[in-house]
Design a protein around this motif. Structure first.
Motif, PDB file in Angstrom:
ATOM      1  N   VAL A   1      -0.819 -21.653  18.128  1.00 14.93           N
ATOM      2  CA  VAL A   1      -0.335 -22.985  18.461  1.00 14.93           C
ATOM      3  C   VAL A   1      -0.573 -23.314  19.931  1.00 14.93           C
ATOM      4  O   VAL A   1      -0.707 -24.484  20.299  1.00 14.93           O
ATOM      5  N   VAL A   2      -0.658 -22.308  20.782  1.00 15.49           N
ATOM      6  CA  VAL A   2      -0.950 -22.557  22.196  1.00 15.49           C
ATOM      7  C   VAL A   2      -2.410 -22.948  22.376  1.00 15.49           C
ATOM      8  O   VAL A   2      -2.739 -23.935  23.047  1.00 15.49           O
ATOM      9  N   TYR A   3      -3.319 -22.189  21.754  1.00 13.14           N
ATOM     10  CA  TYR A   3      -4.742 -22.495  21.900  1.00 13.14           C
ATOM     11  C   TYR A   3      -5.162 -23.706  21.080  1.00 13.14           C
ATOM     12  O   TYR A   3      -6.314 -24.145  21.162  1.00 13.14           O
ATOM     13  N   ALA A   4      -4.217 -24.286  20.337  1.00 10.52           N
ATOM     14  CA  ALA A   4      -4.495 -25.525  19.626  1.00 10.52           C
ATOM     15  C   ALA A   4      -4.636 -26.712  20.573  1.00 10.52           C
ATOM     16  O   ALA A   4      -5.089 -27.779  20.155  1.00 10.52           O
ATOM     17  N   THR A   5      -4.249 -26.546  21.830  1.00  2.96           N
ATOM     18  CA  THR A   5      -4.435 -27.626  22.807  1.00  2.96           C
ATOM     19  C   THR A   5      -5.087 -27.139  24.098  1.00  2.96           C
ATOM     20  O   THR A   5      -5.137 -27.890  25.080  1.00  2.96           O
ATOM     21  N   GLN A   6      -5.551 -25.911  24.122  1.00  2.00           N
ATOM     22  CA  GLN A   6      -6.248 -25.407  25.303  1.00  2.00           C
ATOM     23  C   GLN A   6      -7.754 -25.581  25.109  1.00  2.00           C
ATOM     24  O   GLN A   6      -8.279 -25.275  24.039  1.00  2.00           O
ATOM     25  N   LEU A   7      -8.439 -26.073  26.140  1.00  2.00           N
ATOM     26  CA  LEU A   7      -9.865 -26.374  26.005  1.00  2.00           C
ATOM     27  C   LEU A   7     -10.697 -25.102  26.119  1.00  2.00           C
ATOM     28  O   LEU A   7     -11.405 -24.864  27.096  1.00  2.00           O
ATOM     29  N   TYR A   8     -10.581 -24.301  25.099  1.00  2.00           N
ATOM     30  CA  TYR A   8     -11.356 -23.077  24.946  1.00  2.00           C
ATOM     31  C   TYR A   8     -11.940 -23.072  23.536  1.00  2.00           C
ATOM     32  O   TYR A   8     -11.431 -23.759  22.636  1.00  2.00           O
ATOM     33  N   PRO A   9     -12.973 -22.280  23.288  1.00  2.00           N
ATOM     34  CA  PRO A   9     -13.591 -22.261  21.961  1.00  2.00           C
ATOM     35  C   PRO A   9     -12.826 -21.451  20.926  1.00  2.00           C
ATOM     36  O   PRO A   9     -13.285 -21.324  19.792  1.00  2.00           O
ATOM     37  N   GLU A  10     -11.660 -20.917  21.285  1.00  2.00           N
ATOM     38  CA  GLU A  10     -10.951 -20.005  20.396  1.00  2.00           C
ATOM     39  C   GLU A  10     -10.573 -20.649  19.062  1.00  2.00           C
ATOM     40  O   GLU A  10     -10.795 -20.084  17.985  1.00  2.00           O
ATOM     41  N   LEU A  11      -9.946 -21.826  19.107  1.00  2.00           N
ATOM     42  CA  LEU A  11      -9.489 -22.449  17.874  1.00  2.00           C
ATOM     43  C   LEU A  11     -10.656 -22.900  16.987  1.00  2.00           C
ATOM     44  O   LEU A  11     -10.644 -22.638  15.781  1.00  2.00           O
ATOM     45  N   PRO A  12     -11.698 -23.573  17.544  1.00  2.00           N
ATOM     46  CA  PRO A  12     -12.854 -23.886  16.699  1.00  2.00           C
ATOM     47  C   PRO A  12     -13.488 -22.640  16.097  1.00  2.00           C
ATOM     48  O   PRO A  12     -13.971 -22.675  14.959  1.00  2.00           O
ATOM     49  N   ALA A  13     -13.495 -21.533  16.838  1.00  2.00           N
ATOM     50  CA  ALA A  13     -14.048 -20.287  16.300  1.00  2.00           C
ATOM     51  C   ALA A  13     -13.205 -19.777  15.143  1.00  2.00           C
ATOM     52  O   ALA A  13     -13.731 -19.293  14.136  1.00  2.00           O
ATOM     53  N   ALA A  14     -11.888 -19.871  15.264  1.00  2.00           N
ATOM     54  CA  ALA A  14     -11.015 -19.461  14.164  1.00  2.00           C
ATOM     55  C   ALA A  14     -11.255 -20.331  12.938  1.00  2.00           C
ATOM     56  O   ALA A  14     -11.244 -19.837  11.798  1.00  2.00           O
TER      57      ALA A  14
END
Length: 461
Positions: free
Chosen positions: A157-170
């Motif tokens: 839920v934190v990386y759901a709004t952080q501009l990193y590629p983590e969530l799109p990768a998931a």
């Protein structure tokens, strides 16, 4: 409620809750920090200029909208005067629509970019629950409970709004798993190829996870020789194109070649002279560290040893694939990543493979009798949600920030657990003793999970 409506409702819930973190400050005087501004500046360049060159955006100080202090540069000026952010370009491509809407409406681009990722988080949650129901035969309610417990807890839920590629990768990983856990079909094979190819375009660090998925795809298509050949050739050509593009555009095997701080070249992001033996402590440190471990923020991760041991013994349909994907991400986070104590929120390197863990946990909950497993999972998930809500309020009102001093959170569960956990940045007898004690506890949970994976004589394999 029908299954489809329930899955949509879950996605909406996750997107809305994640959206509470849109205004969180990463550091004092900056909404975005570290690599985040680089991704957004590249998105701005793509949207306005149609290229990756951010030299003009740096000169015009476009970043002033979301970074009050001077922006640390990550780029090295090229002979032609251009500057390229040393990060793979797919995330900026995904953020281009947000920048264009911002330009048309006057809304802050960083707000719309973060909102875009929150929407992708909702989609990832819905898709994860769908895979659990349709591919692993998990009943709808346990699938929703488990998915929500993880999706509404840090780090997802934190990386759901952080501009990193983590969530799109998931999201890419759970899409691939949805394909691989179903019957081989040509359309699914195309979708699988696209998401496997997309992973290294999001970040080269996802190459091992992509390789595991590609290997699984070859096995998945083994009985359809023409499709297998076409898939292998297509993905192989895409890999060669990735290499050509990076050599031609970034000047090296990876995007890191365009940076001004990776002195060792394209692969130096793994760290100078890596001490792999010392990094081995991260196997448990990724869970246990008092600041950068996941347990103090999201106690639902206590299920990791239990669920993994259960799946190893159970060996149910899809379990080997899910375990392999989870292991690939854990290996990268343990031995490949330069540090786990970086300028980011905890658990960053694991986000990409957490859908595999969620699916295993959903299968474990569904295999139990009564309400104990779903009840325990939901209770642990509520603790993670509480940690995030406290974090969202505190980082949006100036109490503390997401990166500099997140350990100052007033969340009582974290405050209670933190002194009991090891600080892996300060090695010593106390740290060793705490690591040993907690590791024994994790092993005890693994034993419980192993025993729960025993099949009765009437249960089919």
């Amino acid at each position: 409620m029908r299954t489809g409506a329930a899955l949509v409702a879950l996605g909406v819930l996750v997107a809305v809750v994640a959206g509470l973190g849109v205004t969180a400050r990463a550091t004092y005087g900056a909404q975005l920090t570290a690599d985040e501004p680089q991704y957004l500046l590249t998105a701005v360049s793509l949207a306005r200029d149609g290229d990756l060159d951010i030299a003009d955006e740096l000169r015009e100080e476009v970043w002033r909208d979301f970074h009050a202090a001077d922006l640390p540069e990550q780029t090295r000026e090229r002979p032609d005067g251009s500057r390229l952010s040393p990060h793979d370009p797919l995330l900026p491509v995904l953020l281009v629509p947000a920048v264009r809407v911002a330009d048309a409406t006057g809304l802050p681009a960083w707000v719309l970019a973060r909102t875009t990722l929150a929407l992708l988080a909702g989609l990832a949650a819905s898709l994860t629950a769908w895979v659990a129901v349709r591919r692993l035969a998990v009943p709808v309610v346990p699938a929703l409970v488990v998915t929500a417990s993880f999706a509404l807890s840090p780090p997802l839920v934190v990386y759901a709004t952080q501009l990193y590629p983590e969530l799109p990768a998931a999201l890419a990983v759970v899409t691939a798993l949805g394909c691989l856990l179903g019957r081989p079909r040509r359309g699914a094979a195309v979708a699988l190829g696209l998401v496997v190819v997309a992973l290294p375009w999001l970040a080269v660090k996802y190459a091992l996870v992509a390789a595991v998925l590609a290997g699984a795809a070859l096995w998945w298509l083994r009985r359809d020789r023409p499709a297998l050949a076409l898939w292998a050739v297509g993905v192989g050509l895409a890999g060669l194109h990735w290499l050509w593009f990076h050599l031609a555009v970034y000047g090296g095997l990876t995007a890191y070649a365009a940076g001004d701080y990776f002195e060792g070249g394209s692969v130096s992001a793994t760290g100078p002279d890596p001490a792999y033996l010392a990094r081995t402590q991260r196997l448990v440190g990724l869970l246990l560290d008092r600041d950068f471990g996941l347990l103090p923020w999201a106690p639902v991760f206590l299920l990791v040893p239990l669920v993994v041991a259960w799946a190893l013994r159970r060996r149910g349909p899809g379990h080997p694939l899910l375990l392999a994907v989870l292991a690939a991400g854990w290996v990268v986070a343990t031995w490949v990543a330069q540090t786990m104590h970086g300028w980011w929120w905890p658990g960053r390197q694991l986000v990409v493979v957490l859908p595999a863990l969620v699916l295993l946990a959903a299968a474990w909950v569904a295999a139990g009798r009564g309400r104990v497993r779903p009840g325990v999972t939901a209770a642990l998930g509520v603790l993670g949600l509480g940690a995030f809500l406290t974090l969202a309020v505190a980082t949006s009102t100036g109490v503390h920030t997401l990166v500099v001093d997140f350990s100052r959170t007033p969340w009582p569960v974290y405050r209670a657990l933190r002194p009991l956990l090891p600080d892996l940045t300060t090695p010593g007898p106390a740290t060793v003793a705490l690591v040993a004690a907690w590791t024994l506890g994790l092993l005890a949970l693994a034993v419980v999970g192993w025993r729960s994976g025993r099949r009765s004589p009437r249960q089919p394999r």
